[in-house]
Enzyme design. Structure first.
Site, PDB file in Angstrom:
ATOM      1  N   SER A  64      19.835  13.332 -12.951  1.00 42.56           N
ATOM      2  CA  SER A  64      18.469  12.954 -12.567  1.00 42.56           C
ATOM      3  C   SER A  64      17.670  14.122 -12.001  1.00 42.56           C
ATOM      4  O   SER A  64      16.453  14.005 -11.812  1.00 42.56           O
ATOM      5  CB  SER A  64      18.503  11.810 -11.540  1.00 42.56           C
ATOM      6  OG  SER A  64      19.168  12.228 -10.355  1.00 42.56           O
ATOM      7  N   LEU A  66      17.452  17.095 -13.563  1.00 43.73           N
ATOM      8  CA  LEU A  66      17.110  18.070 -14.603  1.00 43.73           C
ATOM      9  C   LEU A  66      15.658  18.022 -15.053  1.00 43.73           C
ATOM     10  O   LEU A  66      15.144  19.014 -15.578  1.00 43.73           O
ATOM     11  CB  LEU A  66      18.034  17.895 -15.812  1.00 43.73           C
ATOM     12  CG  LEU A  66      19.532  18.131 -15.555  1.00 43.73           C
ATOM     13  CD1 LEU A  66      20.311  18.066 -16.858  1.00 43.73           C
ATOM     14  CD2 LEU A  66      19.773  19.456 -14.850  1.00 43.73           C
ATOM     15  N   ASP A 125      12.332  20.377   1.440  1.00 40.65           N
ATOM     16  CA  ASP A 125      11.502  19.178   1.377  1.00 40.65           C
ATOM     17  C   ASP A 125      12.109  18.044   2.198  1.00 40.65           C
ATOM     18  O   ASP A 125      12.233  16.911   1.740  1.00 40.65           O
ATOM     19  CB  ASP A 125      11.281  18.736  -0.069  1.00 40.65           C
ATOM     20  CG  ASP A 125       9.928  18.048  -0.271  1.00 40.65           C
ATOM     21  OD1 ASP A 125       9.220  17.850   0.740  1.00 40.65           O
ATOM     22  OD2 ASP A 125       9.593  17.713  -1.416  1.00 40.65           O
ATOM     23  N   CYS A 181      11.327  11.770  -3.321  1.00 38.67           N
ATOM     24  CA  CYS A 181      11.297  11.708  -4.782  1.00 38.67           C
ATOM     25  C   CYS A 181      12.149  10.553  -5.288  1.00 38.67           C
ATOM     26  O   CYS A 181      11.847   9.946  -6.325  1.00 38.67           O
ATOM     27  CB  CYS A 181      11.804  13.029  -5.368  1.00 38.67           C
ATOM     28  SG  CYS A 181      10.758  14.441  -4.976  1.00 38.67           S
TER      29      CYS A 181
END
Length: 319
Positions: A64, A66, A125, A181
């Site tokens: 997930s 990439l 992040d 994300c």
């Protein structure tokens, strides 16, 4: 010694030239996080001839990742991100010295990670990491370039250094809610755009750009095609800041308040007390109190409530 032919096109720029290229070669950069932002950021720094890159990330490459972590290949699946990125960067520019650490930055290893470093890049992040890095960079007067991205929005800013306010000066409080994300989603193009701006800020600081990236914040809303900028050079530092700990810094007599739900806990902390924000203790104790949650947001709320109640020694922890 670098081969100047490789850097000929950027050396034609008056702000670079031979002197600027020598500054790039001499620069020692710590990059925290080897995921989406670093996937575009690190190739730019390496290709530009930044001489030394120290990279920290404990995560492994997953399928997930990439779509946005574009340095990785299918063959990297299951491998540590920092190590995999280092291998790709060595192929891109063998003149760059790359030091990869398969570890997350935390309070316990941060001082070691900062040794000999000229500039820090926050590409993790993660709120807890950003505040931790900012506190350390402010103390040691090391420039910090931090970025964050979500969906089609994000920001990048230059903090700390000799006379620049810290991240806490601009964002004294953690946000009220955490998004990521994983929960909200993100476009690869947004990540790459923010990462390129972050890399440009790093190069600006190294090259002593005429208009410094330090004290500058850029906000991007690519869904609505809006970019805004803010200079914050004169912001004061907050009077009081909550300090972060990690598991290795816990002490035997700490009162550990566990604010995570059971499904959020990968490794329980022995002796911790499960609680919620509306169930915090009211009887003041002289022992050190450590509030724990996954992102740091609930822990920070709890810590401030305890401070208001008169608890003298309160820390926060995110894991």
């Amino acid at each position: 010694m670098q081969d100047s032919t490789r850097y000929l096109r950027q050396m034609q720029l008056p702000q670079v030239g031979r002197t600027g290229q020598q500054r790039l070669q001499a620069a020692r950069v710590l990059v925290v996080g080897a995921g989406g932002l670093s996937a575009s950021l690190l190739p730019i720094l390496a290709a530009s001839g930044v001489g030394y890159l120290r990279i920290y990330d404990a995560d492994q490459v997953e399928l997930s990742n990439l779509h946005r972590q574009i340095m990785f290949r299918m063959s990297d699946l299951g491998h540590n991100k920092a190590t995999a990125v280092a291998a790709h960067l060595a192929q891109l520019n063998p003149e760059v010295t790359i030091e990869a650490h398969a570890a997350h930055i935390c309070s316990s290893n941060l001082q070691t990670a900062l040794q000999g470093i000229d500039i820090v890049v926050d590409a993790a992040d993660r709120f807890a990491t950003t505040y931790l890095l900012s506190d350390a960079c402010l103390k040691h007067k090391i420039p910090l370039i931090s970025a964050s991205v979500l969906a089609e929005q994000g920001y990048v800013g230059g903090f700390c250094g000799a006379n620049t306010p810290s991240y806490r000066a601009l964002f004294p409080e953690l946000p009220q809610h955490a998004a990521s994300c994983q929960t909200t989603g993100v476009l690869a193009s947004t990540v790459a755009t923010l990462a390129s701006l972050q890399a440009h800020m790093v190069l600006n600081v190294i090259l002593h750009g005429e208009t410094s990236a330090l004290g500058q914040l850029l906000r991007l809303d690519l869904e609505h095609w809006h970019i805004s900028s803010l200079r914050f050079d004169q912001l004061p530092e907050p009077d009081e800041s909550l300090l972060w700990l990690d598991r290795a810094q816990l002490e035997a007599h700490d009162l550990i308040l566990e604010l995570r739900e059971p499904h959020e806990i990968e490794q329980p902390i022995g002796g911790s007390i499960f609680t919620h924000l509306d169930q915090l203790p009211t009887q003041i104790t002289p022992q050190r109190v450590v509030c724990v949650c996954k992102s740091g947001i609930r822990a920070a709320k709890a810590a401030r409530l305890l401070k208001q109640r008169g608890f003298p020694d309160v820390f926060i922890m995110a894991e």
